[in-house]
Design an enzyme around this catalytic site. Structure first.
Site, PDB file in Angstrom:
ATOM      1  N   TRP A   1       0.842  -1.217   0.000  1.00 46.82           N
ATOM      2  CA  TRP A   1       0.000   0.000   0.000  1.00 46.82           C
ATOM      3  C   TRP A   1       0.873   1.262   0.000  1.00 46.82           C
ATOM      4  CZ3 TRP A   1      -5.265  -0.425  -0.384  1.00 46.82           C
ATOM      5  CH2 TRP A   1      -6.043   0.708  -0.101  1.00 46.82           C
TER       6      TRP A   1
ATOM      7  N   HIS B   1       2.427   3.399  -2.981  1.00 44.19           N
ATOM      8  CA  HIS B   1       1.680   4.495  -3.612  1.00 44.19           C
ATOM      9  C   HIS B   1       1.949   5.742  -2.793  1.00 44.19           C
ATOM     10  CE1 HIS B   1      -0.371   1.574  -6.150  1.00 44.19           C
ATOM     11  NE2 HIS B   1      -0.276   0.796  -5.096  1.00 44.19           N
TER      12      HIS B   1
ATOM     13  N   GLU C   1       1.766   6.556  11.138  1.00 40.85           N
ATOM     14  CA  GLU C   1       1.487   5.177  11.549  1.00 40.85           C
ATOM     15  C   GLU C   1       1.865   4.941  13.005  1.00 40.85           C
ATOM     16  OE1 GLU C   1       3.642   2.490   9.037  1.00 40.85           O
ATOM     17  OE2 GLU C   1       2.705   0.710   9.892  1.00 40.85           O
TER      18      GLU C   1
ATOM     19  N   LEU D   1      -8.369  12.596  -4.275  1.00 44.72           N
ATOM     20  CA  LEU D   1      -9.256  11.675  -5.001  1.00 44.72           C
ATOM     21  C   LEU D   1      -8.496  11.011  -6.155  1.00 44.72           C
ATOM     22  CD1 LEU D   1     -12.197  10.712  -5.103  1.00 44.72           C
ATOM     23  CD2 LEU D   1     -12.659  12.560  -6.718  1.00 44.72           C
TER      24      LEU D   1
ATOM     25  N   ARG E   1      -4.574  -1.688  -7.744  1.00 44.45           N
ATOM     26  CA  ARG E   1      -4.689  -2.777  -6.777  1.00 44.45           C
ATOM     27  C   ARG E   1      -5.985  -3.567  -6.887  1.00 44.45           C
ATOM     28  NH1 ARG E   1       0.497  -3.900  -5.461  1.00 44.45           N
ATOM     29  NH2 ARG E   1       1.605  -1.982  -4.949  1.00 44.45           N
TER      30      ARG E   1
HETATM   31  C1  LIG Z   1       0.131  -5.923  -9.422  1.00 44.48           C
HETATM   32  C2  LIG Z   1       1.347  -5.197  -8.929  1.00 44.48           C
HETATM   33  C3  LIG Z   1       2.540  -5.872  -8.760  1.00 44.48           C
HETATM   34  C4  LIG Z   1       3.678  -5.210  -8.291  1.00 44.48           C
HETATM   35  N1  LIG Z   1       4.844  -5.893  -8.120  1.00 44.48           N
HETATM   36  C5  LIG Z   1       5.946  -5.258  -7.664  1.00 44.48           C
HETATM   37  C6  LIG Z   1       7.200  -5.945  -7.487  1.00 44.48           C
HETATM   38  O1  LIG Z   1       7.304  -7.137  -7.732  1.00 44.48           O
HETATM   39  N2  LIG Z   1       8.254  -5.254  -6.994  1.00 44.48           N
HETATM   40  C7  LIG Z   1       8.196  -3.911  -6.711  1.00 44.48           C
HETATM   41  O2  LIG Z   1       9.182  -3.323  -6.286  1.00 44.48           O
HETATM   42  N3  LIG Z   1       7.039  -3.237  -6.880  1.00 44.48           N
HETATM   43  C8  LIG Z   1       5.920  -3.862  -7.346  1.00 44.48           C
HETATM   44  N4  LIG Z   1       4.755  -3.158  -7.487  1.00 44.48           N
HETATM   45  C9  LIG Z   1       4.709  -1.761  -7.070  1.00 44.48           C
HETATM   46  C10 LIG Z   1       4.842  -0.810  -8.290  1.00 44.48           C
HETATM   47  O3  LIG Z   1       6.125  -0.910  -8.888  1.00 44.48           O
HETATM   48  C11 LIG Z   1       4.607   0.648  -7.839  1.00 44.48           C
HETATM   49  O4  LIG Z   1       5.580   1.002  -6.881  1.00 44.48           O
HETATM   50  C12 LIG Z   1       3.243   0.835  -7.223  1.00 44.48           C
HETATM   51  O5  LIG Z   1       2.252   0.275  -8.068  1.00 44.48           O
HETATM   52  C13 LIG Z   1       2.960   2.303  -7.009  1.00 44.48           C
HETATM   53  O6  LIG Z   1       2.883   2.893  -8.268  1.00 44.48           O
HETATM   54  P1  LIG Z   1       2.417   4.376  -8.484  1.00 44.48           P
HETATM   55  O7  LIG Z   1       2.739   4.712  -9.903  1.00 44.48           O
HETATM   56  O8  LIG Z   1       1.022   4.558  -8.024  1.00 44.48           O
HETATM   57  O9  LIG Z   1       3.427   5.131  -7.463  1.00 44.48           O
HETATM   58  P2  LIG Z   1       3.563   6.572  -6.922  1.00 44.48           P
HETATM   59  O10 LIG Z   1       4.938   6.607  -6.329  1.00 44.48           O
HETATM   60  O11 LIG Z   1       2.449   6.960  -6.038  1.00 44.48           O
HETATM   61  O12 LIG Z   1       3.611   7.485  -8.212  1.00 44.48           O
HETATM   62  C14 LIG Z   1       2.473   7.958  -8.893  1.00 44.48           C
HETATM   63  C15 LIG Z   1       2.930   8.495 -10.230  1.00 44.48           C
HETATM   64  O13 LIG Z   1       3.801   9.629 -10.039  1.00 44.48           O
HETATM   65  C16 LIG Z   1       4.830   9.609 -11.017  1.00 44.48           C
HETATM   66  N5  LIG Z   1       6.138   9.413 -10.388  1.00 44.48           N
HETATM   67  C17 LIG Z   1       6.377   8.935  -9.149  1.00 44.48           C
HETATM   68  N6  LIG Z   1       7.691   8.904  -8.897  1.00 44.48           N
HETATM   69  C18 LIG Z   1       8.283   9.350  -9.999  1.00 44.48           C
HETATM   70  C19 LIG Z   1       9.643   9.502 -10.372  1.00 44.48           C
HETATM   71  N7  LIG Z   1      10.638   9.200  -9.547  1.00 44.48           N
HETATM   72  N8  LIG Z   1       9.920   9.978 -11.599  1.00 44.48           N
HETATM   73  C20 LIG Z   1       8.916  10.298 -12.456  1.00 44.48           C
HETATM   74  N9  LIG Z   1       7.606  10.143 -12.188  1.00 44.48           N
HETATM   75  C21 LIG Z   1       7.295   9.677 -10.977  1.00 44.48           C
HETATM   76  C22 LIG Z   1       4.525   8.448 -11.974  1.00 44.48           C
HETATM   77  O14 LIG Z   1       3.694   8.905 -13.011  1.00 44.48           O
HETATM   78  C23 LIG Z   1       3.752   7.520 -11.074  1.00 44.48           C
HETATM   79  O15 LIG Z   1       2.943   6.604 -11.768  1.00 44.48           O
HETATM   80  C24 LIG Z   1       3.618  -3.814  -7.980  1.00 44.48           C
HETATM   81  C25 LIG Z   1       2.418  -3.121  -8.164  1.00 44.48           C
HETATM   82  C26 LIG Z   1       1.285  -3.796  -8.637  1.00 44.48           C
HETATM   83  C27 LIG Z   1       0.004  -3.012  -8.819  1.00 44.48           C
END
Ligand SMILES: Cc1cc2nc3c(=O)[nH]c(=O)nc-3n(C[C@H](O)[C@H](O)[C@H](O)COP(=O)(O)OP(=O)(O)OC[C@H]3O[C@@H](n4cnc5c(N)ncnc54)[C@H](O)[C@@H]3O)c2cc1C
Length: 220
Positions: free
Chosen positions: A77, A80, A88, A174, A184
């Site tokens: 969780w 994200h 926490e 939101l 998720r």
């Molecule tokens: C089904 C599933 C399996 C997964 N398996 C794994 C795994 O095996 N190992 C693992 O480590 N993780 C795994 N993850 C986690 C995944 O890699 C992401 O960390 C997680 O989904 C959060 O993504 P987010 O884009 O919402 O992240 P957030 O960090 O909330 O970012 C939101 C958005 O902001 C932008 N952003 C954030 N940071 C940056 C940056 N540094 N540079 C440029 N743009 C940025 C991007 O557009 C990003 O999509 C998994 C996720 C899912 C859903």
């Protein structure tokens, strides 16, 4: 809400800032206009914004939740990050009795998947679920033994299992919740995090019916 159905898991709304009209008016300010009450044109505008990824109006509504989930779910969780603030409970400061999630159904490994599991439980489900529960309880027992021997809580916690419950307060936009839930709720996500995303999704669907439906209809 009790996403895992064990009376310990929890997703609860503490505070909601805004509604569908907040999204509409964040967009309408571009034309120096404001809607006083939601109408069909406003709903259409929300769907347009979601479809064309004009995401900033969806940043304005903020939702504060109190969530109680096992650590193995929280680890996922917390990945994200953008659009969220979290605080926490700390087991450096507290040493009350740990609560653990002990699943009753142990899903079997799916040889067709690199990750994930089959919907069905393993053959020896009842015996193994009992063994798992005993093992979890023995780790909690060891925690209490260490505390009784004056080991500091920040050290004693090292024996606690990944299925121990943690609790946190989370504030997110939101847009941030929509992104988290879309990723998720995917069937490839771990089942338990899907259950939490489902709970959050239901709560937000109720508070932001037009925006939530529009955001969830588009790919993340
Ligand atoms: C089904 C599933 C399996 C997964 N398996 C794994 C795994 O095996 N190992 C693992 O480590 N993780 C795994 N993850 C986690 C995944 O890699 C992401 O960390 C997680 O989904 C959060 O993504 P987010 O884009 O919402 O992240 P957030 O960090 O909330 O970012 C939101 C958005 O902001 C932008 N952003 C954030 N940071 C940056 C940056 N540094 N540079 C440029 N743009 C940025 C991007 O557009 C990003 O999509 C998994 C996720 C899912 C859903």
């Amino acid at each position: 809400m009790d996403p895992l159905g064990d009376s310990l898991s929890k997703v609860e709304i503490l505070e909601v800032m805004g509604n569908d009209l907040t999204v509409v008016n964040a967009a309408r300010v571009s034309f120096h206009k404001e809607s006083k009450e939601m109408c069909e044109a406003d709903a259409k505008l929300i769907r347009y914004l979601a479809k064309h990824k004009h995401v900033t109006p969806f940043f304005h509504p903020q939702i504060r939740l109190r969530i109680k989930m096992p650590i193995f779910v929280a680890r996922e969780w917390y990945r994200h990050q953008i659009g969220f603030a979290r605080n926490e409970v700390s087991r450096r400061y507290v040493d009350f009795e740990p609560e653990v999630y002990a699943p009753k159904e142990l899903r079997a490994r799916d040889p067709k998947l690199k990750q994930g599991s089959k919907p069905e439980s393993v053959e020896n489900n009842n015996r193994l679920a009992l063994a798992m529960s005993v093992s979890l309880n023995s780790q909690c027992l060891m925690y209490n033994i260490l505390l009784n021997e004056n080991v500091a809580p920040e050290v004693a916690r090292m024996v606690l299992p990944q299925s121990m419950y943690t609790e946190f307060i989370e504030t997110g936009s939101l847009a941030a919740y929509a992104r988290l839930c879309q990723l998720r709720l995917d069937p490839t996500a771990q089942k338990e995090i899907q259950q939490y995303a489902e709970a959050v999704s239901k709560l937000l669907q109720d508070k932001f019916p037009v925006s939530w439906a529009a955001l969830m209809a588009e790919p993340a």
